[in-house]
Write a protein that holds these residues in place. Structure first.
Motif, mmCIF file in Angstrom:
data_model
loop_
_atom_site.group_PDB
_atom_site.id
_atom_site.type_symbol
_atom_site.label_atom_id
_atom_site.label_comp_id
_atom_site.label_asym_id
_atom_site.label_seq_id
_atom_site.Cartn_x
_atom_site.Cartn_y
_atom_site.Cartn_z
ATOM 1 N N ARG A 271 0.832 -1.309 -0.169
ATOM 2 C CA ARG A 271 -0.250 -0.047 -0.053
ATOM 3 C C ARG A 271 0.837 1.601 0.020
ATOM 4 N N GLY A 272 1.293 1.434 0.572
ATOM 5 C CA GLY A 272 2.994 2.560 0.697
ATOM 6 C C GLY A 272 3.226 2.739 -0.330
ATOM 7 N N TYR B 170 11.247 -1.705 1.555
ATOM 8 C CA TYR B 170 11.824 -0.876 1.723
ATOM 9 C C TYR B 170 13.446 -0.566 2.704
ATOM 10 N N ASP C 195 -6.598 5.157 0.300
ATOM 11 C CA ASP C 195 -5.785 6.207 0.847
ATOM 12 C C ASP C 195 -7.743 6.953 0.052
#
Length: 475
Positions: free
Chosen positions: A61-62, A210, A371
């Motif tokens: 999702r990031g 990440y 979002d």
């Protein structure tokens, strides 16, 4: 040479003793205790797997709604891979449980070995074909090319699918091993491989996405590594003498009828998984046609939550499968009836609790994963509709598994196709056309209610048949 013969005799004797102990357990242990002991590990196994799929999506999702949507697109590809694995796994598992119920160890090894190496061959074909035609396949499954975004859903889908395709052979073979383990009543061993892979995937996701700055490729590599590790653990279990059936290359069948039996018995599972893939592709294309902002991500989240809920019913049902196979073959029809009814009501009760919990948390779940405001509204409404239908799911699944295990392939195929093939696919061309977004949000719930009603006559017919068999009126 003499020493080798003695060693082989010891191996065979040990396998025969394990088979005898397991047979006694399956036909004599009280049904509630037996179902729970087999079903709970499988249920937890599948719930953990579904949970890590949601965690996987949370990390993705990031990267944006396009990345989240891409995971939903690739879900359709994974359904195709699962279709092969479940066809061979459920097909061989159903036959193996019946053979072990008849005390036919050698034949069970032949069925399992044949399914395992067939899964390897087909998995390699999927890898090769998928990589060659990667972009056309992603477009066919509903990947979109949005404008004004750094990376489109199509681009993300291609990255994610590449690594999933590399893992395809391992996934297919793992499905076979898992199903055969459950079929012989070794649910705890089956749980080891999948849960280890799930935990590993969850740990690797943030590190690779990440920490290593790999983005979408990191999520895909994490999934690929976890699938390969799960495969290695399961293979070790079969190679270390902890199971009843064994993988032996020389046991692979050389007669066409064996392959026909496995595929025809597993065909209902194939129908279920392939139809799931087709439905996902149709859903993605319908979302694009309706222009729902973040729609693919929203429905992807709902599907993940739904699969977490369905894993409850699926896990208990697969714990019931070997009990059915053993006792039906041993002509213990009283135990089959008890197992069916206990599993059904236990599953319904669990699904009801989960549906209420999930309904209360629906808004929170959408806020965590999405979002877009429109996506959150659509996702919440869709999930609430599906919560209403959740307690109805076990009866269709139970009926399908039952007819599949006892060898009624036609009835099993109809039941497996009903939820998606008979109802969802026709309705997706009607409800969204008439009611637009509202029709799409209630689509799966309406299909589930219809499939519940469809399964009722099959359920009553099987229970009547058991009564006749128990009274000696039918052979």
């Amino acid at each position: 040479m003499e020493e080798k013969i003695l060693t082989n005799e010891k191996i065979e004797a040990a396998a025969a003793e394990r088979e005898r102990i397991q047979y006694e357990r399956m036909v004599k242990t009280p049904i509630p205790r037996l179902i729970i002991s087999l079903g709970i590990p499988t249920m937890l196994n599948m719930m953990v797997t579904s949970l890590y799929n949601m965690v996987d999506m949370l990390f993705v999702r990031g990267l944006g709604d396009q990345a989240t949507g891409a995971v939903n697109v690739v879900l359709a590809l994974m359904s195709i891979i699962q279709a092969i694995g479940f066809t061979l796994g459920m097909g061989s598992g159903a036959i193996v449980s019946r053979l072990l119920g008849k005390r036919k160890q050698k034949e069970a090894d032949e069925v399992f070995s044949t399914a395992f190496y067939t899964a390897l061959a087909i998995g390699l074909v999927i890898t090769a074909v998928g990589l060659v035609f990667l972009e056309p396949v992603m477009r066919l499954l509903g990947a979109m090319e949005e404008t004004g975004v750094p990376m489109t859903t199509l681009e993300y889908s291609k990255v994610y699918a590449t690594y999933i395709l590399i893992a395809a052979p391992f996934m297919c073979m793992s499905f076979v091993m898992n199903n055969v383990l459950r079929a012989q009543g070794k649910a705890v061993l089956s749980m080891l491989g999948l849960i280890t892979g799930a935990v590993l995937n969850t740990v690797l996701d943030p590190i690779l996405i990440y920490g290593a700055n790999m983005g979408m490729a990191g999520a895909a590599v994490a999934t690929m590594i976890s699938q390969i590790v799960s495969f290695c653990i399961l293979l070790f279990l079969f190679s270390s003498g902890k199971t009843i059936t064994r993988i032996r290359l020389k046991a692979v069948a050389r007669r066409f009828s064996m392959y026909g039996d496995i595929f025809s018995t597993g065909f209902p599972s194939f129908c279920r998984q392939i139809l799931a893939s087709i439905c996902t592709a149709l859903l993605n294309n319908t979302i694009a046609a309706l222009g729902i902002d973040g729609g693919q991500a929203a429905f992807g989240i709902v599907q993940k939550v739904f699969m977490f809920a369905f894993s409850i019913s699926l896990g208990i049902g697969q714990g019931y499968q070997p009990v059915l196979g053993y006792n039906y073959s041993a002509k213990r029809y009283d135990r089959v009836r008890s197992a069916y009814l206990f599993t059904l009501w236990f599953s319904v009760g669990l699904m009801l609790v989960f549906a209420i919990t999930c309904g209360l948390l629906s808004g929170t779940l959408m806020n965590v994963f999405l979002d877009s405001e429109q996506a959150r509204v659509v996702g919440k409404q869709t999930l609430l509709f599906q919560c209403f239908a959740m307690p109805l799911l076990p009866i269709n699944f139970m009926a399908g598994v039952t007819y599949q295990v006892v060898g009624n392939r036609v009835a099993a195929a109809f039941l497996s196709c009903s939820r998606q093939g008979l109802f969802y696919i026709p309705l997706i061309f009607v409800l969204p056309t008439v009611f637009k977004v509202a029709g799409l949000t209630c689509l799966q719930a309406v299909s589930d209610v219809c499939s519940f009603l469809f399964a009722l006559p099959f359920t009553f017919a099987f229970l009547r048949k058991l009564k006749r068999l128990q009274n000696g009126e039918e052979e």
